[in-house]
Design a protein around this motif. Structure first.
Motif, mmCIF file in Angstrom:
data_model
loop_
_atom_site.group_PDB
_atom_site.id
_atom_site.type_symbol
_atom_site.label_atom_id
_atom_site.label_comp_id
_atom_site.label_asym_id
_atom_site.label_seq_id
_atom_site.Cartn_x
_atom_site.Cartn_y
_atom_site.Cartn_z
ATOM 1 N N VAL A 299 -0.494 19.070 38.724
ATOM 2 C CA VAL A 299 -0.467 18.262 37.502
ATOM 3 C C VAL A 299 -1.616 17.260 37.522
ATOM 4 O O VAL A 299 -2.314 17.077 36.513
ATOM 5 N N GLU A 300 -1.839 16.627 38.667
ATOM 6 C CA GLU A 300 -2.933 15.661 38.758
ATOM 7 C C GLU A 300 -4.274 16.313 38.449
ATOM 8 O O GLU A 300 -5.104 15.739 37.750
ATOM 9 N N ARG A 301 -4.500 17.510 38.975
ATOM 10 C CA ARG A 301 -5.756 18.218 38.700
ATOM 11 C C ARG A 301 -5.859 18.617 37.222
ATOM 12 O O ARG A 301 -6.920 18.528 36.624
ATOM 13 N N ALA A 302 -4.739 19.074 36.679
ATOM 14 C CA ALA A 302 -4.758 19.584 35.300
ATOM 15 C C ALA A 302 -5.028 18.480 34.284
ATOM 16 O O ALA A 302 -5.644 18.739 33.250
ATOM 17 N N ARG B 208 -6.133 20.936 52.544
ATOM 18 C CA ARG B 208 -7.454 20.361 52.825
ATOM 19 C C ARG B 208 -7.693 19.071 52.055
ATOM 20 O O ARG B 208 -8.431 18.199 52.515
ATOM 21 N N THR B 209 -7.073 18.928 50.875
ATOM 22 C CA THR B 209 -7.431 17.810 50.008
ATOM 23 C C THR B 209 -6.327 16.788 49.779
ATOM 24 O O THR B 209 -6.618 15.691 49.303
ATOM 25 N N GLU B 210 -5.085 17.119 50.078
ATOM 26 C CA GLU B 210 -3.973 16.232 49.725
ATOM 27 C C GLU B 210 -3.326 15.604 50.961
ATOM 28 O O GLU B 210 -2.623 16.254 51.709
ATOM 29 N N ARG B 211 -3.572 14.324 51.145
ATOM 30 C CA ARG B 211 -3.047 13.592 52.296
ATOM 31 C C ARG B 211 -1.524 13.627 52.343
ATOM 32 O O ARG B 211 -0.927 13.792 53.404
ATOM 33 N N ASN B 212 -0.870 13.453 51.199
ATOM 34 C CA ASN B 212 0.590 13.422 51.200
ATOM 35 C C ASN B 212 1.187 14.760 51.642
ATOM 36 O O ASN B 212 2.210 14.781 52.326
ATOM 37 N N LEU B 213 0.565 15.860 51.260
ATOM 38 C CA LEU B 213 1.064 17.160 51.699
ATOM 39 C C LEU B 213 0.902 17.302 53.215
ATOM 40 O O LEU B 213 1.796 17.813 53.889
ATOM 41 N N ALA C 27 2.151 11.825 32.619
ATOM 42 C CA ALA C 27 2.454 13.114 33.258
ATOM 43 C C ALA C 27 2.255 13.021 34.773
ATOM 44 O O ALA C 27 3.081 13.524 35.550
ATOM 45 N N LYS C 28 1.172 12.364 35.191
ATOM 46 C CA LYS C 28 0.928 12.204 36.622
ATOM 47 C C LYS C 28 2.015 11.350 37.269
ATOM 48 O O LYS C 28 2.494 11.663 38.366
ATOM 49 N N ASP C 29 2.416 10.285 36.603
ATOM 50 C CA ASP C 29 3.466 9.414 37.137
ATOM 51 C C ASP C 29 4.791 10.161 37.252
ATOM 52 O O ASP C 29 5.524 10.005 38.236
ATOM 53 N N MET C 30 5.105 10.970 36.252
ATOM 54 C CA MET C 30 6.361 11.716 36.287
ATOM 55 C C MET C 30 6.360 12.756 37.403
ATOM 56 O O MET C 30 7.374 12.943 38.084
ATOM 57 N N ALA C 31 5.246 13.423 37.601
ATOM 58 C CA ALA C 31 5.158 14.408 38.683
ATOM 59 C C ALA C 31 5.309 13.717 40.036
ATOM 60 O O ALA C 31 6.016 14.216 40.923
#
Length: 155
Positions: free
Chosen positions: A73-76, A24-29, A91-95
């Motif tokens: 990771v982005e949410r956390a 519902r929330t993630e365009r890439n998924l 951390a977000k960039d690495m994920a």
């Protein structure tokens, strides 16, 4: 025993809820899901065996799993305090990098499996001979674009 089984099954419910929330929330998924559907549809033009389909499923599952992990990771680490801002961004960039690396690997597998010029050359002719399939494909593309680009929902 029943409560253990109930807790075990509840874990599947939480996992499914997480996948649904991400869709519902993630365009890439949503993009990866649509790409997976088209890959599996077009794989029917090839004489793939179990091994090729296993590779496709592993690649699709890997990309989508990493996309889910990236979203987690982005949410956390969203809105960290000033002291942890740089680490959160890293951390977000690495994920996101993990998704990118696996996506490149999956695309390489896709090229190795699907780059068969004789099969690729025959697909337009097959579609021309099956107008209903061509119409369904043509109608599915704008639907897929709308699905992928739908506005982000809160939740």
């Amino acid at each position: 025993m029943k409560s253990e089984l109930r807790r075990f099954l509840r874990g599947f419910h939480y996992a499914a809820s997480g996948v649904w929330a991400a869709l519902r929330t993630e365009r890439n998924l949503r993009f990866h899901l649509c790409a997976a559907v088209y890959v599996l549809l077009f794989s029917r033009f090839y004489s793939f065996g179990r091994l090729e389909y296993a590779l496709l499923v592993l690649c699709i599952g890997g990309v989508m799993s990493l996309e889910l992990a990236n979203s987690a990771v982005e949410r956390a680490v969203d809105r960290p305090d000033a002291e942890h801002w740089a680490a959160a961004g890293l951390a977000k960039d690495m994920a996101a990098g993990a998704v990118l690396v696996f996506s490149i690997a999956a695309a390489t597998v896709g090229i190795a499996l699907f780059w068969q010029p004789a099969v690729l050359a025959g697909i337009p002719g097959w579609l021309a001979g099956h107008p209903l399939a061509l119409a369904l494909l043509a109608a599915s593309l704008p639907c897929a674009v709308c699905f992928v680009l739908q506005p982000k929902k809160k939740g």
